[in-house]
Design a protein around this motif. Structure first.
Motif: not given
Length: 53
Positions: A15, A22, A32
């Motif tokens: 990520q 993020c 997530e």
């Protein structure tokens, strides 16, 4: 347990490579976790967890 932790770190690393910012959002970790929760609800397991007693 080590594999579980390594998966999480690998996921976070991916990520961050795609978007370095993020995890600076308030809802970053929720975003997530939600796909896993939604998948678990749509595919419930028929087996019950074994009691640890």
């Amino acid at each position: 347990m080590e594999e579980y932790a390594n998966y999480g770190f690998a996921r976070m690393h991916e990520q961050l490579e795609n978007n370095p910012n993020c995890y600076f959002k308030d809802s970053a970790f929720l975003n997530e976790i939600l796909p896993f929760a939604i998948n678990a609800q749509s595919n419930p397991k028929t087996e019950e967890a074994e009691s640890l007693d």
